[in-house]
Design a protein around this motif. Structure first.
Motif, PDB file in Angstrom:
ATOM      1  N   SER A  72      39.003  37.528  56.527  1.00 28.30           N
ATOM      2  CA  SER A  72      39.172  37.817  57.959  1.00 28.30           C
ATOM      3  C   SER A  72      38.933  36.569  58.796  1.00 28.30           C
ATOM      4  O   SER A  72      38.185  35.676  58.392  1.00 28.30           O
ATOM      5  CB  SER A  72      38.206  38.917  58.386  1.00 28.30           C
ATOM      6  N   ALA A  73      39.565  36.544  59.971  1.00 27.59           N
ATOM      7  CA  ALA A  73      39.411  35.402  60.876  1.00 27.59           C
ATOM      8  C   ALA A  73      39.573  35.880  62.319  1.00 27.59           C
ATOM      9  O   ALA A  73      40.035  36.996  62.569  1.00 27.59           O
ATOM     10  CB  ALA A  73      40.451  34.329  60.558  1.00 27.59           C
ATOM     11  N   THR A  74      39.214  35.002  63.246  1.00 26.34           N
ATOM     12  CA  THR A  74      39.294  35.357  64.668  1.00 26.34           C
ATOM     13  C   THR A  74      40.709  35.261  65.231  1.00 26.34           C
ATOM     14  O   THR A  74      41.027  35.923  66.212  1.00 26.34           O
ATOM     15  CB  THR A  74      38.359  34.461  65.501  1.00 26.34           C
ATOM     16  N   ASN A  75      41.553  34.415  64.615  1.00 23.16           N
ATOM     17  CA  ASN A  75      42.933  34.283  65.099  1.00 23.16           C
ATOM     18  C   ASN A  75      43.819  33.642  64.026  1.00 23.16           C
ATOM     19  O   ASN A  75      43.324  33.179  63.004  1.00 23.16           O
ATOM     20  CB  ASN A  75      42.991  33.480  66.405  1.00 23.16           C
ATOM     21  N   LYS A  76      45.118  33.621  64.285  1.00 22.09           N
ATOM     22  CA  LYS A  76      46.092  33.106  63.320  1.00 22.09           C
ATOM     23  C   LYS A  76      45.874  31.635  62.990  1.00 22.09           C
ATOM     24  O   LYS A  76      46.070  31.209  61.855  1.00 22.09           O
ATOM     25  CB  LYS A  76      47.515  33.303  63.850  1.00 22.09           C
ATOM     26  N   GLU A  77      45.455  30.857  63.979  1.00 25.71           N
ATOM     27  CA  GLU A  77      45.223  29.428  63.747  1.00 25.71           C
ATOM     28  C   GLU A  77      44.113  29.205  62.724  1.00 25.71           C
ATOM     29  O   GLU A  77      44.159  28.266  61.934  1.00 25.71           O
ATOM     30  CB  GLU A  77      44.896  28.716  65.064  1.00 25.71           C
ATOM     31  N   GLN A  78      43.108  30.076  62.741  1.00 19.39           N
ATOM     32  CA  GLN A  78      42.017  29.956  61.779  1.00 19.39           C
ATOM     33  C   GLN A  78      42.511  30.221  60.349  1.00 19.39           C
ATOM     34  O   GLN A  78      42.020  29.624  59.398  1.00 19.39           O
ATOM     35  CB  GLN A  78      40.861  30.896  62.136  1.00 19.39           C
ATOM     36  N   CYS A  79      43.492  31.098  60.209  1.00 21.72           N
ATOM     37  CA  CYS A  79      44.097  31.342  58.887  1.00 21.72           C
ATOM     38  C   CYS A  79      44.745  30.062  58.372  1.00 21.72           C
ATOM     39  O   CYS A  79      44.592  29.700  57.199  1.00 21.72           O
ATOM     40  CB  CYS A  79      45.144  32.446  58.964  1.00 21.72           C
ATOM     41  N   LYS A  80      45.463  29.393  59.252  1.00 17.99           N
ATOM     42  CA  LYS A  80      46.154  28.155  58.866  1.00 17.99           C
ATOM     43  C   LYS A  80      45.147  27.068  58.501  1.00 17.99           C
ATOM     44  O   LYS A  80      45.328  26.339  57.518  1.00 17.99           O
ATOM     45  CB  LYS A  80      47.070  27.692  59.996  1.00 17.99           C
ATOM     46  N   LYS A  81      44.056  26.991  59.256  1.00 19.57           N
ATOM     47  CA  LYS A  81      43.008  26.005  58.959  1.00 19.57           C
ATOM     48  C   LYS A  81      42.337  26.311  57.623  1.00 19.57           C
ATOM     49  O   LYS A  81      42.047  25.410  56.839  1.00 19.57           O
ATOM     50  CB  LYS A  81      41.964  25.983  60.071  1.00 19.57           C
ATOM     51  N   MET A  82      42.074  27.605  57.361  1.00 19.57           N
ATOM     52  CA  MET A  82      41.446  28.017  56.113  1.00 19.57           C
ATOM     53  C   MET A  82      42.342  27.654  54.926  1.00 19.57           C
ATOM     54  O   MET A  82      41.860  27.183  53.892  1.00 19.57           O
ATOM     55  CB  MET A  82      41.195  29.530  56.155  1.00 19.57           C
ATOM     56  N   ALA A  83      43.638  27.870  55.079  1.00 20.10           N
ATOM     57  CA  ALA A  83      44.591  27.545  54.019  1.00 20.10           C
ATOM     58  C   ALA A  83      44.559  26.049  53.711  1.00 20.10           C
ATOM     59  O   ALA A  83      44.478  25.645  52.544  1.00 20.10           O
ATOM     60  CB  ALA A  83      45.997  27.976  54.420  1.00 20.10           C
ATOM     61  N   LYS A  84      44.612  25.241  54.752  1.00 21.36           N
ATOM     62  CA  LYS A  84      44.630  23.791  54.571  1.00 21.36           C
ATOM     63  C   LYS A  84      43.315  23.285  53.964  1.00 21.36           C
ATOM     64  O   LYS A  84      43.319  22.488  53.029  1.00 21.36           O
ATOM     65  CB  LYS A  84      44.885  23.109  55.919  1.00 21.36           C
ATOM     66  N   LEU A  85      42.199  23.775  54.470  1.00 24.62           N
ATOM     67  CA  LEU A  85      40.884  23.346  54.007  1.00 24.62           C
ATOM     68  C   LEU A  85      40.644  23.667  52.535  1.00 24.62           C
ATOM     69  O   LEU A  85      40.067  22.868  51.796  1.00 24.62           O
ATOM     70  CB  LEU A  85      39.798  24.013  54.860  1.00 24.62           C
ATOM     71  N   ASN A  86      41.119  24.833  52.103  1.00 30.56           N
ATOM     72  CA  ASN A  86      40.862  25.290  50.740  1.00 30.56           C
ATOM     73  C   ASN A  86      42.025  25.080  49.776  1.00 30.56           C
ATOM     74  O   ASN A  86      41.909  25.402  48.596  1.00 30.56           O
ATOM     75  CB  ASN A  86      40.469  26.770  50.764  1.00 30.56           C
ATOM     76  N   GLY A  87      43.156  24.574  50.279  1.00 32.90           N
ATOM     77  CA  GLY A  87      44.314  24.355  49.425  1.00 32.90           C
ATOM     78  C   GLY A  87      44.982  25.643  48.974  1.00 32.90           C
ATOM     79  O   GLY A  87      45.529  25.721  47.879  1.00 32.90           O
ATOM     80  N   TRP A  88      44.926  26.669  49.817  1.00 36.37           N
ATOM     81  CA  TRP A  88      45.511  27.967  49.500  1.00 36.37           C
ATOM     82  C   TRP A  88      46.878  28.118  50.143  1.00 36.37           C
ATOM     83  O   TRP A  88      47.149  27.565  51.207  1.00 36.37           O
ATOM     84  CB  TRP A  88      44.633  29.105  50.015  1.00 36.37           C
ATOM     85  N   LYS A  89      47.735  28.939  49.523  1.00 33.23           N
ATOM     86  CA  LYS A  89      49.040  29.256  50.091  1.00 33.23           C
ATOM     87  C   LYS A  89      48.906  30.536  50.908  1.00 33.23           C
ATOM     88  O   LYS A  89      48.585  31.599  50.379  1.00 33.23           O
ATOM     89  CB  LYS A  89      50.081  29.444  48.987  1.00 33.23           C
ATOM     90  N   LEU A  90      49.158  30.433  52.217  1.00 29.55           N
ATOM     91  CA  LEU A  90      49.092  31.587  53.113  1.00 29.55           C
ATOM     92  C   LEU A  90      50.357  32.421  52.942  1.00 29.55           C
ATOM     93  O   LEU A  90      51.467  31.922  53.115  1.00 29.55           O
ATOM     94  CB  LEU A  90      48.949  31.112  54.559  1.00 29.55           C
ATOM     95  N   ILE A  91      50.187  33.690  52.577  1.00 27.69           N
ATOM     96  CA  ILE A  91      51.321  34.591  52.360  1.00 27.69           C
ATOM     97  C   ILE A  91      51.700  35.307  53.653  1.00 27.69           C
ATOM     98  O   ILE A  91      52.859  35.359  54.042  1.00 27.69           O
ATOM     99  CB  ILE A  91      51.001  35.639  51.272  1.00 27.69           C
TER     100      ILE A  91
END
Length: 56
Positions: free
Chosen positions: A10-29
């Motif tokens: 979970s996150a506060t907004n869509k931008e945080q999802c993108k940051k989490m993906a980049k920080l952890n090297g995950w592919k956002l589906i």
């Protein structure tokens, strides 16, 4: 057809999802809206579920 594993956080907004993906090297589906007033979105990433808690 096999279902792919999903890693959901979970996150506060869509931008945080993108940051989490980049920080952890995950592919956002995808990003799903929630009914929570603070954690407004669920970020769904490809792969096995992870956790941010420390195990002892």
């Amino acid at each position: 057809m096999t279902k792919k594993e999903e890693n959901r956080h979970s996150a506060t907004n869509k931008e945080q999802c993108k940051k989490m993906a980049k920080l952890n090297g995950w592919k956002l589906i995808r990003i799903e809206a929630t009914k929570d007033k603070i954690l407004k979105v669920d970020c769904i990433f490809e792969g096995e579920q992870t956790t941010f808690t420390e195990e002892k």
